[in-house]
Motif scaffolding. Structure first.
Motif, PDB file in Angstrom:
ATOM      1  N   ALA A  95     -35.846  11.828  28.852  1.00  0.00           N
ATOM      2  CA  ALA A  95     -36.847  10.777  28.646  1.00  0.00           C
ATOM      3  C   ALA A  95     -37.182  10.648  27.163  1.00  0.00           C
ATOM      4  N   ALA A  96     -37.315  11.781  26.463  1.00  0.00           N
ATOM      5  CA  ALA A  96     -37.627  11.747  25.035  1.00  0.00           C
ATOM      6  C   ALA A  96     -36.499  11.075  24.250  1.00  0.00           C
ATOM      7  N   LEU A  97     -35.247  11.391  24.594  1.00  0.00           N
ATOM      8  CA  LEU A  97     -34.108  10.763  23.922  1.00  0.00           C
ATOM      9  C   LEU A  97     -34.075   9.265  24.186  1.00  0.00           C
ATOM     10  N   ALA A  98     -34.360   8.852  25.407  1.00  0.00           N
ATOM     11  CA  ALA A  98     -34.368   7.420  25.742  1.00  0.00           C
ATOM     12  C   ALA A  98     -35.455   6.692  24.954  1.00  0.00           C
ATOM     13  N   LEU A  99     -36.644   7.303  24.841  1.00  0.00           N
ATOM     14  CA  LEU A  99     -37.729   6.683  24.079  1.00  0.00           C
ATOM     15  C   LEU A  99     -37.382   6.610  22.594  1.00  0.00           C
ATOM     16  N   ALA A 100     -36.757   7.648  22.067  1.00  0.00           N
ATOM     17  CA  ALA A 100     -36.364   7.628  20.654  1.00  0.00           C
ATOM     18  C   ALA A 100     -35.355   6.521  20.394  1.00  0.00           C
ATOM     19  N   ALA A 101     -34.394   6.354  21.284  1.00  0.00           N
ATOM     20  CA  ALA A 101     -33.397   5.287  21.120  1.00  0.00           C
ATOM     21  C   ALA A 101     -34.060   3.928  21.194  1.00  0.00           C
ATOM     22  N   ALA A 102     -34.975   3.748  22.125  1.00  0.00           N
ATOM     23  CA  ALA A 102     -35.682   2.467  22.247  1.00  0.00           C
ATOM     24  C   ALA A 102     -36.504   2.199  20.997  1.00  0.00           C
ATOM     25  N   GLY A 103     -37.134   3.239  20.445  1.00  0.00           N
ATOM     26  CA  GLY A 103     -37.923   3.082  19.227  1.00  0.00           C
ATOM     27  C   GLY A 103     -37.066   2.652  18.065  1.00  0.00           C
ATOM     28  N   SER A 104     -35.839   3.162  17.978  1.00  0.00           N
ATOM     29  CA  SER A 104     -34.933   2.779  16.897  1.00  0.00           C
ATOM     30  C   SER A 104     -34.596   1.307  16.977  1.00  0.00           C
ATOM     31  N   VAL A 105     -34.369   0.808  18.177  1.00  0.00           N
ATOM     32  CA  VAL A 105     -34.048  -0.602  18.351  1.00  0.00           C
ATOM     33  C   VAL A 105     -35.253  -1.456  17.981  1.00  0.00           C
ATOM     34  N   LEU A 106     -36.439  -1.049  18.423  1.00  0.00           N
ATOM     35  CA  LEU A 106     -37.642  -1.820  18.133  1.00  0.00           C
ATOM     36  C   LEU A 106     -37.984  -1.791  16.650  1.00  0.00           C
ATOM     37  N   ALA A 107     -37.614  -0.696  15.959  1.00  0.00           N
ATOM     38  CA  ALA A 107     -37.957  -0.565  14.554  1.00  0.00           C
ATOM     39  C   ALA A 107     -36.959  -1.262  13.633  1.00  0.00           C
ATOM     40  N   ALA A 108     -35.896  -1.823  14.187  1.00  0.00           N
ATOM     41  CA  ALA A 108     -34.887  -2.490  13.359  1.00  0.00           C
ATOM     42  C   ALA A 108     -35.528  -3.641  12.590  1.00  0.00           C
ATOM     43  N   GLU A 109     -35.172  -3.729  11.338  1.00  0.00           N
ATOM     44  CA  GLU A 109     -35.715  -4.802  10.505  1.00  0.00           C
ATOM     45  C   GLU A 109     -35.081  -6.137  10.889  1.00  0.00           C
ATOM     46  N   PRO A 110     -35.845  -7.232  10.780  1.00  0.00           N
ATOM     47  CA  PRO A 110     -35.331  -8.544  11.155  1.00  0.00           C
ATOM     48  C   PRO A 110     -34.143  -9.011  10.315  1.00  0.00           C
ATOM     49  N   ILE A 111     -33.949  -8.457   9.132  1.00  0.00           N
ATOM     50  CA  ILE A 111     -32.858  -8.907   8.261  1.00  0.00           C
ATOM     51  C   ILE A 111     -31.508  -8.318   8.686  1.00  0.00           C
ATOM     52  N   VAL A 112     -31.516  -7.223   9.432  1.00  0.00           N
ATOM     53  CA  VAL A 112     -30.277  -6.550   9.820  1.00  0.00           C
ATOM     54  C   VAL A 112     -29.485  -7.413  10.798  1.00  0.00           C
ATOM     55  N   GLY A 113     -28.188  -7.582  10.519  1.00  0.00           N
ATOM     56  CA  GLY A 113     -27.323  -8.337  11.423  1.00  0.00           C
ATOM     57  C   GLY A 113     -26.302  -9.146  10.666  1.00  0.00           C
ATOM     58  N   ASN A 114     -25.650 -10.033  11.384  1.00  0.00           N
ATOM     59  CA  ASN A 114     -24.637 -10.920  10.806  1.00  0.00           C
ATOM     60  C   ASN A 114     -25.233 -12.312  10.628  1.00  0.00           C
ATOM     61  N   TRP A 115     -24.933 -12.914   9.483  1.00  0.00           N
ATOM     62  CA  TRP A 115     -25.500 -14.210   9.110  1.00  0.00           C
ATOM     63  C   TRP A 115     -24.399 -15.148   8.633  1.00  0.00           C
ATOM     64  N   LYS A 116     -24.518 -16.414   9.003  1.00  0.00           N
ATOM     65  CA  LYS A 116     -23.608 -17.447   8.489  1.00  0.00           C
ATOM     66  C   LYS A 116     -24.215 -17.967   7.200  1.00  0.00           C
ATOM     67  N   THR A 117     -23.454 -17.861   6.105  1.00  0.00           N
ATOM     68  CA  THR A 117     -23.949 -18.290   4.794  1.00  0.00           C
ATOM     69  C   THR A 117     -23.811 -19.800   4.638  1.00  0.00           C
ATOM     70  N   ALA A 118     -24.368 -20.314   3.560  1.00  0.00           N
ATOM     71  CA  ALA A 118     -24.282 -21.754   3.287  1.00  0.00           C
ATOM     72  C   ALA A 118     -22.838 -22.209   3.103  1.00  0.00           C
ATOM     73  N   SER A 119     -21.956 -21.309   2.648  1.00  0.00           N
ATOM     74  CA  SER A 119     -20.546 -21.671   2.460  1.00  0.00           C
ATOM     75  C   SER A 119     -19.734 -21.551   3.743  1.00  0.00           C
ATOM     76  N   GLY A 120     -20.360 -21.028   4.809  1.00  0.00           N
ATOM     77  CA  GLY A 120     -19.675 -20.878   6.084  1.00  0.00           C
ATOM     78  C   GLY A 120     -19.099 -19.493   6.332  1.00  0.00           C
ATOM     79  N   ALA A 121     -19.172 -18.618   5.345  1.00  0.00           N
ATOM     80  CA  ALA A 121     -18.692 -17.243   5.508  1.00  0.00           C
ATOM     81  C   ALA A 121     -19.705 -16.446   6.327  1.00  0.00           C
ATOM     82  N   THR A 122     -19.266 -15.306   6.854  1.00  0.00           N
ATOM     83  CA  THR A 122     -20.166 -14.397   7.562  1.00  0.00           C
ATOM     84  C   THR A 122     -20.534 -13.261   6.624  1.00  0.00           C
ATOM     85  N   ALA A 123     -21.835 -12.991   6.517  1.00  0.00           N
ATOM     86  CA  ALA A 123     -22.330 -11.865   5.728  1.00  0.00           C
ATOM     87  C   ALA A 123     -23.005 -10.887   6.676  1.00  0.00           C
ATOM     88  N   GLU A 124     -22.727  -9.608   6.479  1.00  0.00           N
ATOM     89  CA  GLU A 124     -23.385  -8.561   7.254  1.00  0.00           C
ATOM     90  C   GLU A 124     -24.460  -7.936   6.386  1.00  0.00           C
TER      91      GLU A 124
END
Length: 113
Positions: free
Chosen positions: A9-38
């Motif tokens: 249960a503690a491991l499951a809560l820690a994993a869930a906390g990591s997902v919830l704590a992820a910053e909104p900027i993290v991920g893949n984005w389509k740039t203005a030129s059409g390229a993908t930036a990570e």
């Protein structure tokens, strides 16, 4: 048995906390030129690396911050010039801004993929 359940249960809560704590900027984005930036965590900040396009594999930024507002440096991959930069996340949009001497600025809006 109970100890195993508590550890699980503690491991499951820690994993869930990591997902919830992820910053909104993290991920893949389509740039203005059409390229993908990570944008991914790196060394206490967030590294911006192009994944597609003619400059694939090139690191073009380093931003620090939290909660949707970030600042740091952005490099134009076309001319390799680095500028003071910032990023602001609003839902699935990321407004990137690069400035010379905080006076001459250019902005782009990227879209989350």
């Amino acid at each position: 048995m109970i100890r195993t359940l508590l550890v699980s249960a503690a491991l499951a809560l820690a994993a869930a906390g990591s997902v919830l704590a992820a910053e909104p900027i993290v991920g893949n984005w389509k740039t203005a030129s059409g390229a993908t930036a990570e944008i991914a965590p790196c060394g206490g900040s967030f590294c911006v690396t192009l994944k597609t396009g003619k400059h694939a594999g090139k690191r073009i930024g380093n931003l620090a911050g939290a909660g949707g507002n970030y600042s740091g440096e952005i490099t134009d991959p076309e001319n390799d010039k680095t500028y003071g930069g910032s990023g602001s996340v609003d839902g699935n949009s990321l407004k990137m801004k690069g400035c010379v001497l905080k006076v001459l600025c250019k902005s782009q809006t990227w879209t989350r993929l």
